[in-house]
Design a protein around this motif. Sequence first.
Motif, PDB file in Angstrom:
ATOM      1  N   THR A 141       0.793  -1.237   0.000  1.00 39.17           N
ATOM      2  CA  THR A 141       0.000   0.000   0.000  1.00 39.17           C
ATOM      3  C   THR A 141       0.821   1.280   0.000  1.00 39.17           C
ATOM      4  O   THR A 141       0.240   2.358  -0.127  1.00 39.17           O
ATOM      5  N   LEU A 371      -6.130  -2.753   8.124  1.00 37.60           N
ATOM      6  CA  LEU A 371      -7.056  -1.984   7.287  1.00 37.60           C
ATOM      7  C   LEU A 371      -6.896  -0.480   7.525  1.00 37.60           C
ATOM      8  O   LEU A 371      -6.854   0.310   6.565  1.00 37.60           O
ATOM      9  N   LEU A 372      -6.810  -0.083   8.799  1.00 40.21           N
ATOM     10  CA  LEU A 372      -6.629   1.334   9.108  1.00 40.21           C
ATOM     11  C   LEU A 372      -5.301   1.851   8.562  1.00 40.21           C
ATOM     12  O   LEU A 372      -5.228   2.958   7.999  1.00 40.21           O
ATOM     13  N   VAL A 375      -5.450   2.325   4.734  1.00 41.60           N
ATOM     14  CA  VAL A 375      -6.137   3.571   4.361  1.00 41.60           C
ATOM     15  C   VAL A 375      -5.210   4.773   4.552  1.00 41.60           C
ATOM     16  O   VAL A 375      -5.081   5.630   3.662  1.00 41.60           O
ATOM     17  N   ARG A 379      -3.507   7.151   1.555  1.00 41.30           N
ATOM     18  CA  ARG A 379      -3.715   8.605   1.561  1.00 41.30           C
ATOM     19  C   ARG A 379      -2.376   9.336   1.510  1.00 41.30           C
ATOM     20  O   ARG A 379      -2.243  10.359   0.838  1.00 41.30           O
TER      21      ARG A 379
END
Length: 387
Positions: A141, A371-372, A375, A379
Amino acid sequence: MTEFGRFLRTETVGGSILLAATAIALLAANGPWADAYLTLRDTAVGPHFLHLDLTVGDWAKDGLLALFFFVAGLELKRELVVGELSRLKNALLPVIAAIGGIVVPALVAVGIGWGDPRMAQAWAIPVATDIAFALGVLALTASGLPSSARVFLLSLAVVDDLGAILLIAILFTGSFDLVAAGAAVALLALYWFLQHKRVRTPWVHVPVAVATWVAVHSCGVHATVAGVALALLTRVRTDPGEEESPCLRLEHRLQPWSAGLAVPVFAFFAAGIPVSGDALGRLFTDRLAVAIIAGLVIGKLVGIVGAALLAVRFKFAALPSDLGKRDLVAVAMLGGVGFTVSLLIADLSLDGPDMELAKGAVLVASVLASLLAAVLLMRRNKARSAG
């Protein structure tokens, strides 16, 4: 090095294999193969001599995880000696952050579970960060973040887990065999001597390493300590005419085995917990479970970020020039991915339904933190690309 080895060396693939092993374990423990799964996990294998008649699950926990910690220790030592952590202020940042990431989650867990007798040892469950899983999420990510983010997370996770291993050695050592401990120290000294004398053949090093593991296991200390100790004694700097140092050579050869075998097999046997409607409900109502989830998801973030920023504020440590405070928060969220070592501590500190409940809480917290973090990291990727 084979293409398969290169494939397994990436954190993304390692994290994916770990996730797949966890999913298979949950299916095995809750499907028609549950009895066969439990029988396999609890089957004793090995000689009684030196207490090596362990179950298959214990071999994964005590044996394979020692390889995992050996590889992690090699990478940490390389960064400390010749990498981005070779400067004292750079090295102190993840160390101080890791201490915050150990102390605060434990305090959060104790605060929530105060008065519950199960917390007498279970308070240590949320202190650890899973290196493989956290790096896998980061690689998947956060391709736009600087390399210093990965080094910070790796160093943080290794120091974090070293602290957890120290707690394991202190809290879960029932009996201590001085003779075996003396043998372990002597074997570690021999390993250092072989490194110092530039002995390279695996026909010497492998038997010494295995004997060290046996001695550490026999003395009553958790056997994963052997992996860490051996890694920290491995030579990092190259000699003239030497293509790779022993540290880098071992890291390259063993990392695929760690990522592709050791950690997934441990996860397969550790994460297989029965999941029912009642069990799922207890995860959000039982104080033990809530304490573990809050410790990992909230305590880790607050502890890591708070300790790191305080260290920078008082000039004990320096934040890498290419790593902003928002990047730090996003990476710190991955500290809540407890998984491997948290499952290990749950396995050692509790029994029966309470152990299964604690493992379920670790899994929920790790998924939530992942998951947090994903995200937040995406960003930060977008913000950096726009900037």
